[in-house]
Design a protein around this motif. Structure first.
Motif, PDB file in Angstrom:
ATOM      1  N   UNK A 184       0.687  -1.340  -0.225  1.00 29.92           N
ATOM      2  CA  UNK A 184       0.463   0.013  -0.124  1.00 29.92           C
ATOM      3  C   UNK A 184       0.887   1.186   0.098  1.00 29.92           C
ATOM      4  N   UNK A 185      -0.007   2.195  -0.670  1.00 32.47           N
ATOM      5  CA  UNK A 185       1.217   3.561  -0.897  1.00 32.47           C
ATOM      6  C   UNK A 185       0.229   4.476  -0.967  1.00 32.47           C
ATOM      7  N   UNK A 186      -0.134   5.413   0.587  1.00 31.36           N
ATOM      8  CA  UNK A 186      -1.230   6.755   1.291  1.00 31.36           C
ATOM      9  C   UNK A 186      -0.018   7.672   0.745  1.00 31.36           C
ATOM     10  N   UNK A 218       6.681   3.791   1.961  1.00 33.08           N
ATOM     11  CA  UNK A 218       5.462   5.806   2.353  1.00 33.08           C
ATOM     12  C   UNK A 218       7.001   6.342   2.017  1.00 33.08           C
ATOM     13  N   UNK A 219       7.419   7.795   1.981  1.00 34.79           N
ATOM     14  CA  UNK A 219       8.638   8.467   2.615  1.00 34.79           C
ATOM     15  C   UNK A 219       8.989   9.115   3.683  1.00 34.79           C
ATOM     16  N   UNK A 220       7.876   9.333   4.623  1.00 32.57           N
ATOM     17  CA  UNK A 220       7.963  10.511   5.596  1.00 32.57           C
ATOM     18  C   UNK A 220       8.100   9.839   6.565  1.00 32.57           C
ATOM     19  N   UNK A 221       7.873   9.346   7.738  1.00 34.06           N
ATOM     20  CA  UNK A 221       7.285   8.983   9.118  1.00 34.06           C
ATOM     21  C   UNK A 221       6.043   9.427   9.314  1.00 34.06           C
ATOM     22  N   UNK A 222       5.496   8.698   9.428  1.00 32.85           N
ATOM     23  CA  UNK A 222       4.275   8.003   9.708  1.00 32.85           C
ATOM     24  C   UNK A 222       3.816   9.318  10.856  1.00 32.85           C
ATOM     25  N   UNK A 223       2.882   9.830  10.793  1.00 33.67           N
ATOM     26  CA  UNK A 223       2.420  11.404  11.843  1.00 33.67           C
ATOM     27  C   UNK A 223       1.040  10.564  12.613  1.00 33.67           C
ATOM     28  N   UNK A 224       1.058  10.733  13.371  1.00 32.95           N
ATOM     29  CA  UNK A 224       0.031  10.451  15.042  1.00 32.95           C
ATOM     30  C   UNK A 224      -1.107  10.078  14.114  1.00 32.95           C
ATOM     31  N   UNK A 231      -2.089   8.526  11.403  1.00 31.02           N
ATOM     32  CA  UNK A 231      -0.905   7.676  10.308  1.00 31.02           C
ATOM     33  C   UNK A 231      -0.424   6.237  11.759  1.00 31.02           C
ATOM     34  N   UNK A 232       0.057   6.715  12.139  1.00 34.10           N
ATOM     35  CA  UNK A 232       0.441   5.628  13.342  1.00 34.10           C
ATOM     36  C   UNK A 232      -0.437   4.597  14.157  1.00 34.10           C
ATOM     37  N   UNK A 233      -1.848   5.876  14.205  1.00 36.86           N
ATOM     38  CA  UNK A 233      -2.893   4.481  14.763  1.00 36.86           C
ATOM     39  C   UNK A 233      -3.671   4.152  14.009  1.00 36.86           C
ATOM     40  N   UNK A 234      -2.893   4.158  12.571  1.00 34.97           N
ATOM     41  CA  UNK A 234      -3.867   2.688  11.872  1.00 34.97           C
ATOM     42  C   UNK A 234      -3.497   1.706  11.586  1.00 34.97           C
ATOM     43  N   UNK A 235      -1.426   1.883  12.028  1.00 35.93           N
ATOM     44  CA  UNK A 235      -1.234   0.334  11.983  1.00 35.93           C
ATOM     45  C   UNK A 235      -1.222  -0.277  12.918  1.00 35.93           C
ATOM     46  N   UNK A 236      -0.591  -1.946  11.943  1.00 34.16           N
ATOM     47  CA  UNK A 236      -1.404  -2.843  13.076  1.00 34.16           C
ATOM     48  C   UNK A 236      -0.417  -3.916  13.318  1.00 34.16           C
ATOM     49  N   UNK A 237      -0.331  -4.938  14.210  1.00 33.07           N
ATOM     50  CA  UNK A 237       0.454  -5.929  14.509  1.00 33.07           C
ATOM     51  C   UNK A 237       1.000  -6.833  13.621  1.00 33.07           C
ATOM     52  N   UNK A 238       2.185  -6.876  12.775  1.00 24.25           N
ATOM     53  CA  UNK A 238       2.660  -7.762  11.911  1.00 24.25           C
ATOM     54  C   UNK A 238       2.799  -6.388  10.718  1.00 24.25           C
ATOM     55  N   UNK A 239       2.464  -5.724  10.591  1.00 20.70           N
ATOM     56  CA  UNK A 239       2.701  -4.833   9.097  1.00 20.70           C
ATOM     57  C   UNK A 239       3.296  -4.121   9.652  1.00 20.70           C
ATOM     58  N   UNK A 240       4.238  -4.385   8.190  1.00 23.89           N
ATOM     59  CA  UNK A 240       5.702  -4.009   7.453  1.00 23.89           C
ATOM     60  C   UNK A 240       5.212  -2.550   7.108  1.00 23.89           C
ATOM     61  N   UNK A 241       6.530  -1.296   8.304  1.00 19.97           N
ATOM     62  CA  UNK A 241       5.610  -0.258   7.376  1.00 19.97           C
ATOM     63  C   UNK A 241       7.762   0.321   6.756  1.00 19.97           C
ATOM     64  N   UNK A 242       7.754   0.513   5.760  1.00 18.39           N
ATOM     65  CA  UNK A 242       9.362   0.567   4.782  1.00 18.39           C
ATOM     66  C   UNK A 242       9.005   1.659   4.868  1.00 18.39           C
ATOM     67  N   UNK A 243       9.645   3.263   5.309  1.00 15.83           N
ATOM     68  CA  UNK A 243      10.066   4.490   4.964  1.00 15.83           C
ATOM     69  C   UNK A 243      11.162   5.419   5.538  1.00 15.83           C
ATOM     70  N   UNK A 244      11.229   6.612   5.499  1.00 14.30           N
ATOM     71  CA  UNK A 244      11.958   7.696   6.519  1.00 14.30           C
ATOM     72  C   UNK A 244      11.257   8.056   7.889  1.00 14.30           C
TER      73      UNK A 244
END
Length: 372
Positions: free
Chosen positions: A4-6, A73-79, A81-94
């Motif tokens: 996914x690309x937000x 993504x490119x930049x760090x997830x803001x607050x 966005x961080x609430x949308x993350x879930x266990x085991x999901x990969x986040x690849x970004x700065x």
């Protein structure tokens, strides 16, 4: 894998995590890619370009985060966005976690597998996913510094290159790495009088060989920095310690000695900045003044030239994105020690030692999660 690309939501951030050619590669390898509508517009990429490459366009970030196995993504997830993350999901970004305790805690709480571009290493000791953005930020620094020196922007009213009969501005660059070298390239090209400071003798030799007499090189000591800061019309800070907070090389007392209307561009602000008086700003409100000195401390400088930055970033991130998608994060990290160095937070634990030290948090080796 579902990737996914937000759309980036940081202030005036126009870059995007994947470009159509990257999507095409991922689809060719059997993966599904979903892109939030309008995510690439700021970089000159239309939704139709993504569709032609094989992506699915979705309406909302909620859908991207809910359905994707990996978020690119490119930049760090803001607050939000961080609430949308879930266990085991990969986040690849700065991520730049060392100066950001709030983000670090949220990523720990999410249980996600968080891999930071800026701590992925290479065999020669460089940071390959940080390099292109360091190049862009370095080249932008004299440009934004020159603009900030204009009187209407609060500066001294000094032209960086001067004119015949009037001296050029003095530009002091702290750090002779990637950003510092590219900053020197542009500052020299603009006709400034350039001095680069570094504590690495090898870096100083490299700079001398590259620029000859076009710049001066100085070994970094506190006394040398004090003197050069006092003389500078434009001070550019580019010092980086991989994964850790940037050292405060310029104190508030040093800033007080600078000429009224002089300018500081703190390229290291993403890691907390190397000037004591620096704090992060945005493209919407990029500068502020402390003791008569203009500070430019935009934390996502390359976002100003989003198309160049996005394509340059994808050139280096795509092989790693493919490895994570093709092999899964555990196998990919187990097989590639350099990619493994990018793992900052994993399933509720901090796996990057400089980040753990910065926030006094427990550190767990990445290998713990890989059965090694």
């Amino acid at each position: 894998m579902r990737i996914g690309v937000p759309k980036e939501i940081k202030n005036h951030e126009y870059r995007v995590g994947l470009i159509p050619s990257s999507v095409q590669e991922l689809v060719h390898h059997g993966h599904q890619v979903m892109v939030q509508a309008g995510a690439g517009v700021g970089a000159g990429i239309a939704d139709a370009d993504y569709v032609a490459a094989g992506a699915t366009i979705v309406d909302s970030a909620d859908q991207v985060f809910a359905d994707a196995d990996m978020i690119v993504k490119v930049k760090e997830p803001l607050a939000v966005e961080r609430k949308k993350l879930r266990k085991g999901q990969i986040l690849f970004t700065y991520l730049h976690l060392a100066p950001d305790l709030e983000q670090t805690r949220d990523l720990i709480d999410s249980g996600a597998v968080c891999i930071a571009y800026e701590t992925v290493t290479s065999g020669n000791g460089s940071l390959p996913l940080l390099t292109p953005m360091s190049e862009v930020a370095g080249r932008l620094a004299p440009q934004v510094g020159a603009h900030s020196l204009e009187k209407a922007q609060g500066g001294r009213g000094v032209l960086l290159g001067g004119v015949p009969g009037v001296p050029a501005a003095e530009v002091v660059i702290l750090g002779g790495g990637v950003s510092g070298t590219h900053a020197a390239t542009i500052a020299v090209g603009m006709g400034a009088k350039v001095t680069v400071v570094d504590r690495s003798a090898d870096a100083l030799k490299r700079l001398a060989a590259q620029f000859g007499t076009s710049i001066s090189t100085v070994f970094s000591t506190r006394a040398a920095i004090e003197e050069l800061v006092r003389r500078a019309d434009l001070l550019i800070g580019t010092v980086l310690v991989p994964g850790a907070a940037a050292p405060k090389l310029v104190t508030h007392d040093m800033v007080r000695t600078m000429k009224p209307g002089s300018v500081i561009v703190d390229v290291a602000i993403g890691q907390g900045g190397c000037v004591e008086t620096s704090h992060a700003t945005t493209h919407a409100d990029p500068t502020y003044v402390v003791d008569g000195v203009v500070h430019y401390c935009v934390a996502n400088m390359p976002g100003a030239v989003a198309r160049t930055s996005t394509f340059a970033l994808n050139n280096v991130t795509l092989p790693y994105t493919l490895a994570l998608a093709n092999q899964g994060w555990k196998k990919a990290l187990a097989q590639d020690a350099h990619l493994r160095n990018g793992l900052n937070v994993c399933e509720g634990k901090v796996t990057c030692e400089p980040v753990a030290q910065a926030h006094d948090l427990p550190y767990v080796k990445a290998e713990t999660f890989l059965g090694q």
